[in-house]
Design a protein around this motif. Structure first.
Motif, PDB file in Angstrom:
ATOM      1  N   ASN A 203       0.845  -1.198   0.000  1.00  0.00           N
ATOM      2  CA  ASN A 203       0.000   0.000   0.000  1.00  0.00           C
ATOM      3  C   ASN A 203       0.879   1.247   0.000  1.00  0.00           C
ATOM      4  OD1 ASN A 203      -2.270  -1.573   0.087  1.00  0.00           O
ATOM      5  ND2 ASN A 203      -2.638  -1.301   2.274  1.00  0.00           N
ATOM      6  N   GLU A 204       0.947   1.916  -1.131  1.00  0.00           N
ATOM      7  CA  GLU A 204       1.724   3.142  -1.223  1.00  0.00           C
ATOM      8  C   GLU A 204       0.831   4.348  -0.965  1.00  0.00           C
ATOM      9  OE1 GLU A 204       3.387   2.893  -5.157  1.00  0.00           O
ATOM     10  OE2 GLU A 204       5.059   1.636  -4.483  1.00  0.00           O
ATOM     11  N   VAL A 205       1.437   5.458  -0.596  1.00  0.00           N
ATOM     12  CA  VAL A 205       0.661   6.666  -0.329  1.00  0.00           C
ATOM     13  C   VAL A 205       0.345   7.374  -1.643  1.00  0.00           C
ATOM     14  CG1 VAL A 205       1.714   6.959   1.937  1.00  0.00           C
ATOM     15  CG2 VAL A 205       2.628   8.213  -0.025  1.00  0.00           C
ATOM     16  N   GLU A 206      -0.688   8.166  -1.597  1.00  0.00           N
ATOM     17  CA  GLU A 206      -1.071   8.955  -2.763  1.00  0.00           C
ATOM     18  C   GLU A 206      -0.058  10.079  -2.978  1.00  0.00           C
ATOM     19  OE1 GLU A 206      -5.239  10.620  -4.451  1.00  0.00           O
ATOM     20  OE2 GLU A 206      -4.794  11.022  -2.347  1.00  0.00           O
ATOM     21  N   ARG A 207       0.271  10.343  -4.241  1.00  0.00           N
ATOM     22  CA  ARG A 207       1.254  11.375  -4.562  1.00  0.00           C
ATOM     23  C   ARG A 207       0.719  12.320  -5.640  1.00  0.00           C
ATOM     24  NH1 ARG A 207       6.658  10.068  -2.836  1.00  0.00           N
ATOM     25  NH2 ARG A 207       6.744   8.007  -1.877  1.00  0.00           N
ATOM     26  N   ASP A 208       1.176  13.556  -5.564  1.00  0.00           N
ATOM     27  CA  ASP A 208       0.859  14.530  -6.599  1.00  0.00           C
ATOM     28  C   ASP A 208       1.501  14.055  -7.906  1.00  0.00           C
ATOM     29  OD1 ASP A 208       1.450  16.921  -8.329  1.00  0.00           O
ATOM     30  OD2 ASP A 208       0.353  17.945  -6.743  1.00  0.00           O
ATOM     31  N   PRO A 209       0.760  13.987  -9.003  1.00  0.00           N
ATOM     32  CA  PRO A 209       1.325  13.464 -10.251  1.00  0.00           C
ATOM     33  C   PRO A 209       2.401  14.349 -10.863  1.00  0.00           C
ATOM     34  CG  PRO A 209      -0.868  14.352 -10.634  1.00  0.00           C
ATOM     35  CD  PRO A 209      -0.659  14.329  -9.155  1.00  0.00           C
TER      36      PRO A 209
ATOM     37  N   PRO B 201       3.850  13.480  -1.470  1.00  0.00           N
ATOM     38  CA  PRO B 201       2.599  12.963  -0.910  1.00  0.00           C
ATOM     39  C   PRO B 201       1.516  14.044  -0.915  1.00  0.00           C
ATOM     40  CG  PRO B 201       4.449  12.288   0.446  1.00  0.00           C
ATOM     41  CD  PRO B 201       4.993  13.267  -0.555  1.00  0.00           C
ATOM     42  N   THR B 202       0.291  13.624  -1.097  1.00  0.00           N
ATOM     43  CA  THR B 202      -0.831  14.561  -1.141  1.00  0.00           C
ATOM     44  C   THR B 202      -2.068  13.884  -0.578  1.00  0.00           C
ATOM     45  OG1 THR B 202      -2.081  16.048  -2.601  1.00  0.00           O
ATOM     46  CG2 THR B 202      -1.579  13.874  -3.454  1.00  0.00           C
ATOM     47  N   ILE B 203      -3.075  14.670  -0.263  1.00  0.00           N
ATOM     48  CA  ILE B 203      -4.400  14.161   0.092  1.00  0.00           C
ATOM     49  C   ILE B 203      -5.358  14.798  -0.906  1.00  0.00           C
ATOM     50  CG2 ILE B 203      -6.144  13.893   1.890  1.00  0.00           C
ATOM     51  CD1 ILE B 203      -4.000  14.669   3.947  1.00  0.00           C
ATOM     52  N   ASN B 204      -5.971  14.002  -1.747  1.00  0.00           N
ATOM     53  CA  ASN B 204      -6.796  14.612  -2.788  1.00  0.00           C
ATOM     54  C   ASN B 204      -8.013  15.306  -2.189  1.00  0.00           C
ATOM     55  OD1 ASN B 204      -8.996  12.752  -2.530  1.00  0.00           O
ATOM     56  ND2 ASN B 204      -7.996  11.307  -3.892  1.00  0.00           N
ATOM     57  N   SER B 205      -8.640  16.142  -2.980  1.00  0.00           N
ATOM     58  CA  SER B 205      -9.710  17.004  -2.474  1.00  0.00           C
ATOM     59  C   SER B 205     -10.887  16.205  -1.923  1.00  0.00           C
ATOM     60  CB  SER B 205     -10.182  17.956  -3.572  1.00  0.00           C
ATOM     61  OG  SER B 205     -10.572  17.235  -4.729  1.00  0.00           O
ATOM     62  N   SER B 206     -11.208  15.073  -2.569  1.00  0.00           N
ATOM     63  CA  SER B 206     -12.316  14.258  -2.064  1.00  0.00           C
ATOM     64  C   SER B 206     -11.969  13.655  -0.707  1.00  0.00           C
ATOM     65  CB  SER B 206     -12.667  13.158  -3.067  1.00  0.00           C
ATOM     66  OG  SER B 206     -11.571  12.291  -3.282  1.00  0.00           O
ATOM     67  N   GLY B 207     -10.677  13.313  -0.513  1.00  0.00           N
ATOM     68  CA  GLY B 207     -10.241  12.792   0.781  1.00  0.00           C
ATOM     69  C   GLY B 207     -10.301  13.843   1.872  1.00  0.00           C
ATOM     70  N   VAL B 208      -9.918  15.069   1.529  1.00  0.00           N
ATOM     71  CA  VAL B 208     -10.003  16.185   2.485  1.00  0.00           C
ATOM     72  C   VAL B 208     -11.454  16.422   2.879  1.00  0.00           C
ATOM     73  CG1 VAL B 208      -9.670  18.671   2.784  1.00  0.00           C
ATOM     74  CG2 VAL B 208      -7.900  17.310   1.655  1.00  0.00           C
ATOM     75  N   LYS B 209     -12.310  16.543   1.878  1.00  0.00           N
ATOM     76  CA  LYS B 209     -13.729  16.798   2.143  1.00  0.00           C
ATOM     77  C   LYS B 209     -14.361  15.660   2.932  1.00  0.00           C
ATOM     78  CE  LYS B 209     -18.131  17.778  -0.156  1.00  0.00           C
ATOM     79  NZ  LYS B 209     -18.820  18.000  -1.458  1.00  0.00           N
ATOM     80  N   GLY B 210     -14.032  14.414   2.555  1.00  0.00           N
ATOM     81  CA  GLY B 210     -14.626  13.269   3.233  1.00  0.00           C
ATOM     82  C   GLY B 210     -14.249  13.189   4.701  1.00  0.00           C
TER      83      GLY B 210
ATOM     84  N   ALA C 295      -4.830  18.669  -0.397  1.00  0.00           N
ATOM     85  CA  ALA C 295      -3.834  19.081   0.600  1.00  0.00           C
ATOM     86  C   ALA C 295      -2.441  18.819   0.042  1.00  0.00           C
ATOM     87  CB  ALA C 295      -4.043  18.322   1.909  1.00  0.00           C
ATOM     88  N   ASN C 296      -1.656  19.881  -0.104  1.00  0.00           N
ATOM     89  CA  ASN C 296      -0.291  19.779  -0.624  1.00  0.00           C
ATOM     90  C   ASN C 296       0.713  19.734   0.516  1.00  0.00           C
ATOM     91  OD1 ASN C 296      -1.178  20.024  -3.335  1.00  0.00           O
ATOM     92  ND2 ASN C 296      -1.288  22.239  -3.097  1.00  0.00           N
ATOM     93  N   MET C 297       1.827  19.080   0.278  1.00  0.00           N
ATOM     94  CA  MET C 297       2.880  19.017   1.284  1.00  0.00           C
ATOM     95  C   MET C 297       3.619  20.344   1.365  1.00  0.00           C
ATOM     96  SD  MET C 297       5.825  16.178   1.881  1.00  0.00           S
ATOM     97  CE  MET C 297       4.768  15.288   3.034  1.00  0.00           C
TER      98      MET C 297
END
Length: 238
Positions: A28-34, A39-48, A84-86
């Motif tokens: 399980n790798e962490v989500e990353r900005d392409p 590492p990043t937390i996408n907007s749906s993850g932040v909102k959720g 969410a950006n690092m």
């Protein structure tokens, strides 16, 4: 229209999965900005995560919109959430008395500056350098990277921690698997934008200085983060 910038400081390790199936050593790798590869937390993850925290709040539907599982006219929320950006990450060091130091890169700072300019967000300082220092802390330092390679070399030189996890079946270990995490003390930020200044103001007051869980593995204490409002576009009504 108004916007706020919210600092997200990891109090515990954080895992926000990328949702990809891979055949690497790390399951399980962490989500990353392409683009930046940080590492990043996408907007749906932040909102959720925020919606889950404020579940049952009188402003829940106003802020986030109606729950897709509920039949309440499919109201659209007044708030818009960016990913969410690092902003800074701890790295191991042998210098001084601390086992780590907090570092950032020019790419991290410039990305933050670009977004702040786009949404008219300002802190209490005259220069953006001062504002960014206030966001991540005066003890953080610029990471010196090889100018001949991509700047996300920071992540190649300092790989994220990988933690072994044990899958239990009725108390019996059936499989050992590996999960990548963002280490505690890491700092992210995200922007919340709205045309409804009242909704944004009430959200700003409700979110400041709160500890909220983001990402997976809440049962083992991952993803606990302190939130602080660190900048806004203009006067916002509370």
């Amino acid at each position: 229209m108004g916007s706020i910038l919210v600092k997200l400081e990891c109090l515990t390790n954080l895992h926000v999965g990328d949702g990809e199936v891979n055949y690497n050593i790390v399951d399980n790798e962490v989500e990353r900005d392409p683009v930046t590869h940080y590492p990043t937390i996408n907007s749906s993850g932040v909102k959720g995560a925020l919606r889950s925290y404020f579940k049952g709040n009188d402003n829940e539907v106003k802020w986030f919109g109606s729950d897709s599982a509920a039949n309440n006219n499919h109201a659209q929320g007044k708030l818009r959430f960016l990913s969410a950006n690092m902003a800074a990450i701890p790295v191991r060091t042998k210098a001084g008395n601390n086992p780590y130091e907090l570092v950032y890169t020019e790419v991290m700072k410039k990305q933050c500056e670009k977004l702040c300019n786009a949404f008219g967000i300002a802190g209490r300082n005259d220069s953006f350098d001062s504002y960014y220092n206030a966001l991540i802390g005066d003890n953080a330092r610029l990471y010196e990277e090889n100018a001949d390679v991509m700047e996300y070399n920071l992540m190649e030189d300092n790989p994220l921690p990988v933690i072994a996890r044990n899958h239990l079946n009725n108390g019996t270990s059936t499989n050992l698997w590996y999960e990548e995490v963002v280490p505690h003390e890491s700092i992210f930020y995200f922007i919340v934008n709205s045309e409804d200044m009242g909704a944004l103001g009430s959200f700003k007051e409700s979110i400041n200085e709160k500890v909220i869980q983001f990402g997976a593995d809440a049962s083992i204490g991952y993803g606990l983060c302190m939130l602080q409002v660190k900048g806004e576009s203009e006067s916002i009504d509370g």
